[in-house]
Design an enzyme around this catalytic site. Structure first.
Site, PDB file in Angstrom:
ATOM      1  N   ASP A 275      38.136  50.011  61.083  1.00  0.00           N
ATOM      2  CA  ASP A 275      37.702  50.935  60.027  1.00  0.00           C
ATOM      3  C   ASP A 275      37.475  50.056  58.874  1.00  0.00           C
ATOM      4  O   ASP A 275      37.942  48.743  58.731  1.00  0.00           O
ATOM      5  CB  ASP A 275      38.784  52.057  59.832  1.00  0.00           C
TER       6      ASP A 275
HETATM    7  C1  BGC Z   1      35.703  55.767  57.154  1.00  0.00           C
HETATM    8  C2  BGC Z   1      35.069  55.675  58.326  1.00  0.00           C
HETATM    9  C3  BGC Z   1      33.375  55.229  58.141  1.00  0.00           C
HETATM   10  C4  BGC Z   1      33.403  53.892  57.587  1.00  0.00           C
HETATM   11  C5  BGC Z   1      32.032  53.284  57.361  1.00  0.00           C
HETATM   12  C6  BGC Z   1      35.439  54.618  56.121  1.00  0.00           C
HETATM   13  O1  BGC Z   1      35.848  54.475  54.979  1.00  0.00           O
HETATM   14  O2  BGC Z   1      37.074  55.789  57.338  1.00  0.00           O
HETATM   15  O3  BGC Z   1      35.139  56.766  59.025  1.00  0.00           O
HETATM   16  O4  BGC Z   1      32.880  55.076  59.396  1.00  0.00           O
HETATM   17  O5  BGC Z   1      34.155  54.033  56.028  1.00  0.00           O
HETATM   18  O6  BGC Z   1      31.171  54.446  56.686  1.00  0.00           O
END
Ligand code: BGC
Length: 698
Positions: free
Chosen positions: A265
Site C-alpha cells: 500500500d
Molecule cells: C489506499 C489504497 C490505494 C492507494 C493508492 C492508499 O492510501 O489505502 O487503497 O490503492 O492509496 O491509491
C-alpha cells in the site's frame, strides 16, 4: 484522438508504456509456457540494478503526479526498462470507477455487493478496465475486498460487505472484467478493517479466524487469476502486513500458489527494506524509499538473498508478459468513457443495488395519479453524494442527485416542493401540504472515508428529527438513506412506512432512485451486511487502540450465535412483488469429501409485477467437533421472474467449502456429519426451505 496521443497530453511519465520492445510487441495472449520461458530469458539478461528497478515506483514523476491531485491527471508508475523493452506498471485506482477525471462513477462497491450479482460486477469491471486502459493505465488498484467486521470502518463503502463468500464472488467478478483490459490488484492483504489507526494498529487474528473469515475472499480472487495483491498498512499478529512472511510467503504464495506479485500500500506499506523483501513484498509503491539503492545494498550485504530478488522479478515479469498483448492493443475510444453504454450500466447497477427495507401499506411505488404535490426534503436530496474523497475518488462529468432524478421522473402532473430541512418547521409544513414526502438522509464523505471512521452509527440528531417531524405530518413519509454501510435506525424506523437504502449510488443514482420510487424499476437489492439495532449487537471496535483482536464472530454469524434480532438481517431486501419458494431438492443426501452437492429450488413470482429475486443458500454444522457458526452463506443466485412465472434455480456446494481450518494439523478438515441447509430470500427469511445432507468418506 488516438490513445497514444491522448496519453501524451497527460504529461510526465505517461508515455512509458509505449516503450517498444519485447513485452509490448505481442499481439495475442502468450501461452503459459511462452511466458515462463520469456521470463527466464529476460531475467538472465538483467543486471541486479535492472531487477531492483522493477521493484519500486518512480520517485520524482510519482511525487509530482500525486502532488498535482492524486489520480487526477495521470497514472502512478514504476519505471520501464528501455533497454529490454519492459514496460513499467501504470497504476490507477479505484473501487467505484477510474480516478482519472471524467470517468464513469459507479455506485460504491457496497452498493454493488447489494446486487449479489457477480456477472453484473464483471460488466462493471470490464467498463472500468476499458476506461483505465483507454487512458494509458495497465494496472488497476480497485478490487477492495476487506471484510466489514464493524460498520464504523470508514472505508466500508469500498468493499462488498461482511461475508467472505459474497465478497469473494463479487471481487472475482470484478477482476474478471477488469483483466480483459488491465492487470487487477486485490487489496488490502489483510485485516484492514479500521482506518484511523491503520498505520500503527496491530490486528490480532487467531489462525483459524484468519483462514476462515479474513482470507477466503482473497483466495477466491487468487483462484480467479488476479495479477496482483496489495499488502495492507496495518500490522497483523505483530508484523506489518508488507513484512509478514506468514501472510505473503506461507499463505499467499505457498499454500495458495499465487503466481502474481505483491505491491505495498502506498507510502507506509513498507517500513524496512530487508523485512519487506524477505517476506515477499515484490513492489514498493508509489516511490522508491526502502527499495532501490537500499535493497541493492541489502543484497550485497547478504541480508536479502539474490534468489528473493529473482523471485520477485519473475512474478512481475510473468504478469507483465501475461498482459503484454494488451499493451499495444488499439481500438480504445475515449468517447466510451462515461459514454451512454457505461452510464447506462452505472444506472442498472444502482437500480439493482438499492435495498427496500420497509414498505408498509405499500406506500411505494408512488402512484402518480394519487400525487399532486410531492415534497422532497433534506439537504442530501440536492447534494452530489457519491462517496469518499480519498483514493477511491471519481470525478464524473455529471451526477444526477435524488432531487434532479425525481424532478425528471415525476411528470407534469406532479408538483415537486423541495425543502432542505434545515428549518424543521418549514420542512414539516411542506410535508403536511404534500400528498407524499421523500426525505433523503444519510452519511457523506465527511462522516466516513479513508483515514477516518464513523463516529456515530445512527444518523445525525437533526436528520432523525427531520424524519420524525415528517412522519408526524405525512403518513406517506418515505425515507431514502445514503451511505456506505450499516446505519442504526431504531430511533425512527418504526415511525415511517417506507425505507429505501440507496448507498452512494453513483453518477446515475438519482435517476435509478426515481425509477424505483415511481415503480418503473422493481427493487431487488439485498443487504450485504447486517443492520444492527444498537452498538451492543456489534463486536468491539476502537480506532485509537494500538492493538485490537478481530474475533471469529461479526455480522450475521455473531447475531446468530448470540441470538440477536438485528434491525435488518444480512441478505434482507423487499420487492414490489412477492416470491414463493418451493420444491427444494438435492441431488444426493450423502456426498463424498470430493463431491459437489447440487441443489435445486423453484421460485415463483406470485405478485403482480416482474422482478428479480436473490436466492440464498446457507449451511450449518450442529454436530461439529469445533465451535462453528450457526450457518454460513455457501451459494446464491439471481432470477428474473415475470408475474406468475416459476423458474428453477440450480446452486452448488462443494464439500470442501464446508471445511474448517484445523490449526493443529495445519489443514482444512471436512467433517463427516449431518449438515442442515436452508434456502430462502434472506439469512432470516420466515418461509425458509430446509433440507439436510451428510458428508461421508473421501
Ligand atoms: C489506499 C489504497 C490505494 C492507494 C493508492 C492508499 O492510501 O489505502 O487503497 O490503492 O492509496 O491509491
Amino acid at each position: 484522438m488516438d490513445r497514444r496521443d491522448f496519453v501524451k497530453t497527460l504529461g510526465t511519465g505517461a508515455l512509458l508504456w509505449a516503450v517498444p520492445g519485447a513485452l509490448s510487441s505481442t499481439s495475442s495472449a502468450l501461452s503459459q509456457d511462452q511466458i515462463e520461458s520469456r521470463v527466464k530469458e529476460l531475467l538472465a539478461r538483467m543486471s541486479l540494478d535492472e531487477k531492483i528497478q522493477q521493484m519500486s515506483g518512480e520517485v520524482l514523476g510519482n511525487i509530482v503526479r500525486m502532488a498535482e491531485g492524486y489520480g487526477k491527471y495521470d497514472t502512478v508508475n514504476t519505471p520501464a526498462n528501455r533497454r529490454l523493452g519492459i514496460p513499467g506498471i501504470r497504476f490507477i485506482d479505484g473501487p467505484r470507477g477510474v480516478n482519472l477525471k471524467g470517468s464513469t462513477c459507479f455506485p460504491v462497491s457496497m452498493a454493488r455487493g447489494a446486487t449479489w450479482d457477480p456477472n453484473l460486477e464483471t460488466r462493471v469491471g470490464e467498463a472500468m478496465g476499458y476506461e483505465a486502459r483507454a487512458r494509458g493505465a495497465n494496472f488497476y488498484g480497485g478490487v477492495c475486498i476487506n471484510v466489514v467486521r464493524h460498520p464504523s470502518w470508514g472505508r466500508s463503502q469500498e468493499t462488498f460487505g461482511e461475508d467472505p463468500y459474497l465478497i469473494g464472488r463479487m471481487g472475482a467478478g470484478m477482476l474478471t472484467g477488469l483483466q480483459n483490459h488491465v492487470m487487477a490488484c486485490a487489496k488490502h492483504f489483510a485485516g484492514n478493517s479500521i482506518d484511523k489507526s491503520r498505520h500503527f494498529v496491530n490486528v490480532r487474528i487467531a489462525e483459524r479466524t484468519l483462514r476462515e473469515i479474513y482470507l477466503p475472499h482473497f483466495k477466491t480472487c487468487v483462484d480467479a487469476g488476479v495479477a496482483s495483491v496489495m499488502s495492507a498498512y496495518n500490522n497483523l499478529n505483530g508484523y506489518l502486513c508488507g513484512h509478514n512472511p506468514h501472510l505473503l510467503r506461507e499463505i499467499l504464495k505457498g499454500d495458495w500458489g499465487f503466481q502474481g506479485f505483491v505491491i505495498s500500500d502506498f507510502g507506509l506499506g513498507v517500513k524496512d527494506t530487508v523485512a519487506a523483501a524477505n517476506a515477499g513484498l515484490d513492489i514498493e509503491m508509489p516511490s522508491t524509499m526502502h527499495y532501490g539503492k537500499k535493497l541493492k545494498q541489502a543484497v550485497l550485504d547478504g541480508k536479502v538473498p539474490e534468489p528473493a530478488i529473482d523471485e520477485a522479478v519473475t512474478r512481475i515479469l510473468r504478469q507483465k508478459l501475461r498482459f503484454s498483448h494488451l499493451e499495444d492493443k488499439g481500438g480504445y475510444s475515449l468517447k466510451k468513457i462515461a459514454g451512454p453504454e457505461h452510464t447506462a450500466l452505472a444506472r442498472e447497477v444502482a437500480q439493482k443495488g438499492m435495498v427496500l427495507l420497509k414498505n408498509e401499506g405499500l406506500v411505494l411505488p408512488l402512484k402518480r395519479e394519487q400525487i399532486k404535490t410531492l415534497a422532497v426534503l433534506g439537504e442530501l436530496a440536492d447534494t452530489i453524494n457519491i462517496g469518499d474523497k480519498g483514493s477511491s475518488t471519481v470525478r464524473p462529468p455529471y451526477v444526477i442527485t435524488p432531487l434532479a432524478g425525481i424532478q425528471a421522473k415525476a411528470g407534469n402532473g406532479v408538483k415537486i416542493v423541495y425543502d432542505s430541512g434545515q428549518n424543521l418547521g418549514s420542512a414539516q409544513a411542506a410535508a403536511k401540504e404534500a400528498d407524499a414526502a421523500i426525505v433523503v438522509v444519510g452519511c457523506t464523505y465527511q462522516d466516513e472515508g479513508e483515514g477516518y471512521d464513523r463516529l456515530r452509527l445512527s444518523l445525525s440528531d437533526h436528520q432523525e428529527q427531520l424524519i420524525l417531524a415528517v412522519a408526524k405530518s405525512n403518513p406517506r413519509g418515505i425515507v431514502v438513506v445514503e451511505g456506505g454501510g450499516a446505519i442504526i435506525m431504531e430511533n425512527w424506523k418504526d415511525q415511517v412506512p417506507a425505507i429505501l437504502m440507496a448507498w452512494y449510488p453513483g453518477m446515475e443514482g438519482g435517476a435509478a432512485l426515481a425509477e424505483i420510487l415511481f415503480g418503473e424499476v422493481n427493487p431487488s437489492g439485498k443487504l450485504p451486511l447486517t443492520f444492527p439495532r444498537s452498538p451492543d449487537q456489534l463486536p468491539f471496535f476502537s480506532n485509537t487502540a494500538k492493538e485490537i483482536e478481530y474475533g471469529y464472530y461479526h455480522g450475521y454469524r455473531l447475531a446468530d450465535k448470540k441470538g440477536f434480532e438485528p434491525a435488518f438481517p444480512f441478505g434482507f431486501g423487499l420487492s414490489y412483488t412477492q416470491y414463493q419458494y418451493s420444491n427444494l431438492r438435492l441431488n444426493q443426501k450423502e456426498m463424498r469429501k470430493s463431491g459437489t452437492l447440487e441443489v435445486k429450488v423453484d421460485v415463483t413470482n406470485v405478485g403482480q409485477r416482474a422482478g428479480e429475486e436473490v436466492v440464498q443458500l446457507y449451511v450449518g454444522y450442529p454436530g461439529s467437533q469445533v465451535d462453528r457458526p450457526v450457518k454460513e452463506l455457501k451459494a446464491f443466485g439471481r432470477l428474473a421472474l415475470e408475474p406468475g412465472e416459476t423458474k428453477t434455480l440450480s446452486l452448488e456446494v462443494k464439500a470442501q467449502d464446508l471445511a474448517y481450518y484445523n490449526v493443529e494439523k495445519g489443514a482444512w478438515e471436512i467433517e463427516e456429519i449431518q449438515y442442515p441447509l436452508q434456502v430462502g430470500s434472506s439469512s432470516r427469511a420466515r418461509d425458509l426451505l430446509t433440507e439436510t445432507f451428510r458428508v461421508t468418506g473421501a
